[in-house]
Design a protein around this motif. Sequence first.
Motif, PDB file in Angstrom:
ATOM      1  N   PRO A 139      39.512   5.129 -17.001  1.00 14.24           N
ATOM      2  CA  PRO A 139      40.755   4.542 -17.535  1.00 14.24           C
ATOM      3  C   PRO A 139      41.114   3.269 -16.778  1.00 14.24           C
ATOM      4  O   PRO A 139      40.780   3.117 -15.601  1.00 14.24           O
ATOM      5  N   LEU A 140      41.779   2.361 -17.459  1.00  7.94           N
ATOM      6  CA  LEU A 140      42.193   1.094 -16.859  1.00  7.94           C
ATOM      7  C   LEU A 140      43.706   1.084 -16.730  1.00  7.94           C
ATOM      8  O   LEU A 140      44.425   1.244 -17.718  1.00  7.94           O
ATOM      9  N   SER A 141      44.184   0.914 -15.499  1.00  5.78           N
ATOM     10  CA  SER A 141      45.629   0.872 -15.287  1.00  5.78           C
ATOM     11  C   SER A 141      46.212  -0.399 -15.894  1.00  5.78           C
ATOM     12  O   SER A 141      45.501  -1.380 -16.145  1.00  5.78           O
ATOM     13  N   ASN A 142      47.495  -0.392 -16.107  1.00  8.72           N
ATOM     14  CA  ASN A 142      48.169  -1.513 -16.766  1.00  8.72           C
ATOM     15  C   ASN A 142      48.031  -2.798 -15.947  1.00  8.72           C
ATOM     16  O   ASN A 142      48.303  -2.817 -14.748  1.00  8.72           O
ATOM     17  N   LEU A 143      47.602  -3.864 -16.611  1.00 10.43           N
ATOM     18  CA  LEU A 143      47.377  -5.140 -15.934  1.00 10.43           C
ATOM     19  C   LEU A 143      48.505  -6.145 -16.167  1.00 10.43           C
ATOM     20  O   LEU A 143      48.439  -7.264 -15.657  1.00 10.43           O
ATOM     21  N   THR A 144      49.520  -5.754 -16.907  1.00 14.12           N
ATOM     22  CA  THR A 144      50.544  -6.717 -17.322  1.00 14.12           C
ATOM     23  C   THR A 144      51.208  -7.405 -16.139  1.00 14.12           C
ATOM     24  O   THR A 144      51.274  -8.638 -16.066  1.00 14.12           O
ATOM     25  N   SER A 145      51.710  -6.627 -15.178  1.00 21.69           N
ATOM     26  CA  SER A 145      52.423  -7.222 -14.044  1.00 21.69           C
ATOM     27  C   SER A 145      51.478  -8.033 -13.165  1.00 21.69           C
ATOM     28  O   SER A 145      51.849  -9.091 -12.647  1.00 21.69           O
ATOM     29  N   SER A 146      50.236  -7.563 -13.002  1.00 18.87           N
ATOM     30  CA  SER A 146      49.268  -8.287 -12.176  1.00 18.87           C
ATOM     31  C   SER A 146      48.892  -9.619 -12.820  1.00 18.87           C
ATOM     32  O   SER A 146      48.778 -10.644 -12.140  1.00 18.87           O
ATOM     33  N   ARG A 147      48.695  -9.614 -14.125  1.00 19.84           N
ATOM     34  CA  ARG A 147      48.368 -10.862 -14.819  1.00 19.84           C
ATOM     35  C   ARG A 147      49.550 -11.819 -14.817  1.00 19.84           C
ATOM     36  O   ARG A 147      49.381 -13.039 -14.724  1.00 19.84           O
ATOM     37  N   ARG A 148      50.742 -11.267 -14.900  1.00 23.85           N
ATOM     38  CA  ARG A 148      51.934 -12.104 -14.841  1.00 23.85           C
ATOM     39  C   ARG A 148      52.041 -12.774 -13.472  1.00 23.85           C
ATOM     40  O   ARG A 148      52.382 -13.959 -13.368  1.00 23.85           O
ATOM     41  N   LEU A 149      51.725 -12.010 -12.415  1.00 21.30           N
ATOM     42  CA  LEU A 149      51.756 -12.572 -11.066  1.00 21.30           C
ATOM     43  C   LEU A 149      50.682 -13.642 -10.903  1.00 21.30           C
ATOM     44  O   LEU A 149      50.927 -14.687 -10.289  1.00 21.30           O
ATOM     45  N   ARG A 150      49.504 -13.408 -11.466  1.00 15.60           N
ATOM     46  CA  ARG A 150      48.432 -14.403 -11.395  1.00 15.60           C
ATOM     47  C   ARG A 150      48.853 -15.698 -12.086  1.00 15.60           C
ATOM     48  O   ARG A 150      48.601 -16.797 -11.582  1.00 15.60           O
ATOM     49  N   GLU A 151      49.500 -15.569 -13.225  1.00  9.57           N
ATOM     50  CA  GLU A 151      49.959 -16.755 -13.950  1.00  9.57           C
ATOM     51  C   GLU A 151      51.093 -17.452 -13.199  1.00  9.57           C
ATOM     52  O   GLU A 151      51.112 -18.683 -13.082  1.00  9.57           O
ATOM     53  N   LYS A 152      52.024 -16.670 -12.669  1.00 12.50           N
ATOM     54  CA  LYS A 152      53.161 -17.235 -11.940  1.00 12.50           C
ATOM     55  C   LYS A 152      52.702 -18.014 -10.711  1.00 12.50           C
ATOM     56  O   LYS A 152      53.220 -19.100 -10.409  1.00 12.50           O
ATOM     57  N   ASN A 153      51.729 -17.478  -9.988  1.00 10.19           N
ATOM     58  CA  ASN A 153      51.238 -18.124  -8.769  1.00 10.19           C
ATOM     59  C   ASN A 153      50.179 -19.193  -9.044  1.00 10.19           C
ATOM     60  O   ASN A 153      49.638 -19.780  -8.106  1.00 10.19           O
ATOM     61  N   LYS A 154      49.879 -19.410 -10.342  1.00  8.90           N
ATOM     62  CA  LYS A 154      48.915 -20.438 -10.755  1.00  8.90           C
ATOM     63  C   LYS A 154      47.572 -20.260 -10.042  1.00  8.90           C
ATOM     64  O   LYS A 154      47.006 -21.198  -9.472  1.00  8.90           O
ATOM     65  N   CYS A 155      47.097 -19.031 -10.076  1.00  6.56           N
ATOM     66  CA  CYS A 155      45.844 -18.708  -9.397  1.00  6.56           C
ATOM     67  C   CYS A 155      44.649 -19.261 -10.171  1.00  6.56           C
ATOM     68  O   CYS A 155      44.670 -19.337 -11.402  1.00  6.56           O
ATOM     69  N   GLY A 156      43.608 -19.632  -9.451  1.00  6.78           N
ATOM     70  CA  GLY A 156      42.413 -20.204 -10.055  1.00  6.78           C
ATOM     71  C   GLY A 156      41.484 -19.145 -10.613  1.00  6.78           C
ATOM     72  O   GLY A 156      41.802 -17.950 -10.656  1.00  6.78           O
ATOM     73  N   GLY A 157      40.293 -19.589 -11.035  1.00  4.90           N
ATOM     74  CA  GLY A 157      39.328 -18.704 -11.661  1.00  4.90           C
ATOM     75  C   GLY A 157      38.208 -18.298 -10.724  1.00  4.90           C
ATOM     76  O   GLY A 157      37.936 -18.948  -9.711  1.00  4.90           O
ATOM     77  N   PHE A 158      37.523 -17.219 -11.082  1.00  4.43           N
ATOM     78  CA  PHE A 158      36.450 -16.689 -10.245  1.00  4.43           C
ATOM     79  C   PHE A 158      35.260 -17.644 -10.190  1.00  4.43           C
ATOM     80  O   PHE A 158      34.505 -17.643  -9.217  1.00  4.43           O
ATOM     81  N   LYS A 159      35.094 -18.457 -11.210  1.00  4.66           N
ATOM     82  CA  LYS A 159      34.008 -19.440 -11.205  1.00  4.66           C
ATOM     83  C   LYS A 159      34.153 -20.385 -10.020  1.00  4.66           C
ATOM     84  O   LYS A 159      33.170 -20.738  -9.363  1.00  4.66           O
ATOM     85  N   TRP A 160      35.394 -20.798  -9.738  1.00  5.43           N
ATOM     86  CA  TRP A 160      35.643 -21.655  -8.570  1.00  5.43           C
ATOM     87  C   TRP A 160      35.320 -20.902  -7.280  1.00  5.43           C
ATOM     88  O   TRP A 160      34.726 -21.460  -6.351  1.00  5.43           O
ATOM     89  N   PHE A 161      35.693 -19.632  -7.216  1.00  6.86           N
ATOM     90  CA  PHE A 161      35.426 -18.828  -6.024  1.00  6.86           C
ATOM     91  C   PHE A 161      33.927 -18.771  -5.743  1.00  6.86           C
ATOM     92  O   PHE A 161      33.490 -18.914  -4.597  1.00  6.86           O
ATOM     93  N   LEU A 162      33.128 -18.584  -6.797  1.00  7.17           N
ATOM     94  CA  LEU A 162      31.677 -18.514  -6.614  1.00  7.17           C
ATOM     95  C   LEU A 162      31.098 -19.847  -6.153  1.00  7.17           C
ATOM     96  O   LEU A 162      30.211 -19.888  -5.304  1.00  7.17           O
ATOM     97  N   SER A 163      31.582 -20.933  -6.704  1.00 11.20           N
ATOM     98  CA  SER A 163      31.005 -22.237  -6.373  1.00 11.20           C
ATOM     99  C   SER A 163      31.507 -22.784  -5.045  1.00 11.20           C
ATOM    100  O   SER A 163      30.754 -23.425  -4.308  1.00 11.20           O
ATOM    101  N   SER A 164      32.766 -22.507  -4.703  1.00 16.08           N
ATOM    102  CA  SER A 164      33.372 -23.140  -3.529  1.00 16.08           C
ATOM    103  C   SER A 164      33.475 -22.233  -2.309  1.00 16.08           C
ATOM    104  O   SER A 164      33.508 -22.720  -1.179  1.00 16.08           O
TER     105      SER A 164
END
Length: 317
Positions: A139-164
Amino acid sequence: MLRGGIDWSLQFHWIEVHSKSRSSPSSDFTMPIKSPIQSGAVFAVRRDFFSWLGKYDSSIGATGVEDIDLSLRAWLCGGQVDIVPCSRVGLIQTSRKQLGVQRVPFSTYLMGAKKVAELWLDEYKRFFYAVRPSARMQPLSNLTSSRRLREKNKCGGFKWFLSSVYPQLLPLVSDEIGFGTISQQENCVDLVPGQMPLIAKVRECKDGKDSQEWSWRKKGMIVSNGMCLTSDLDTMHGFVVVQFCKDPSSQGWYRNGLKIVHQQSNFCLDSKRGDVGLIIAECVENSPTQTWYISSEVAGPPNPEHDFTFAEEKAQL
């Protein structure tokens, strides 16, 4: 000297430090070392930054994955994780028995890892499921609040994490030149279940939908769940279906700008009959129904007419 890392199963590992990982080019071994992931048992963080990141995710629990989640949040949301060789961090080690804590079941780890994969790995989560296929059943727990926090904090993408930050974490499939969704605006190329051959259509994009995840291989085949996009003007009347990967003449595609071109016919993948199914049609410049975006793309397969190596590879299939 070591720093923290992960593999595609989202398991923590200590890895050797390379000179590029140091915050300073100096050979001074007391200087901080950039670490992709850090163990939660030995770290310190400013309280205000810890709160701004959202603290530990209580839904993940004490599985070890919570440290991976927090480290990814730190990097992707504007922070940094360093190992400081001369620092001193105290830890009062208490046994699980004294705390009344039992060993964490593997299923609990899988649920936590699945949440981290869905939240932070973006299109690369397919590699997590490749090595942990049983996670799909968790089962997958609710991601709504976590995704909202990611958007609010203007977090980058995993592609950048892999390259940089962590280029040592390499993709699992070495012959891929693109993967993820193939989309036009809000719609993605999707499989329509039913009798064989399966029909390819465009449908509303949905996160995590397996039938919308594609892998474009160097030899030109576009694959989903072990089956390939296929078309033939003579036998299929230009419609695009999904069949077992076995015929490079009808299953080869190449990139021309934002178009996806069928090698055999030199016609373009087209969605103008999207209510019926995808087709191949004569390429038209700037046609919106022939414009396609791929989630993660290195470079599309070259036109075989202008690449003799590719033509030889195709002949050997």
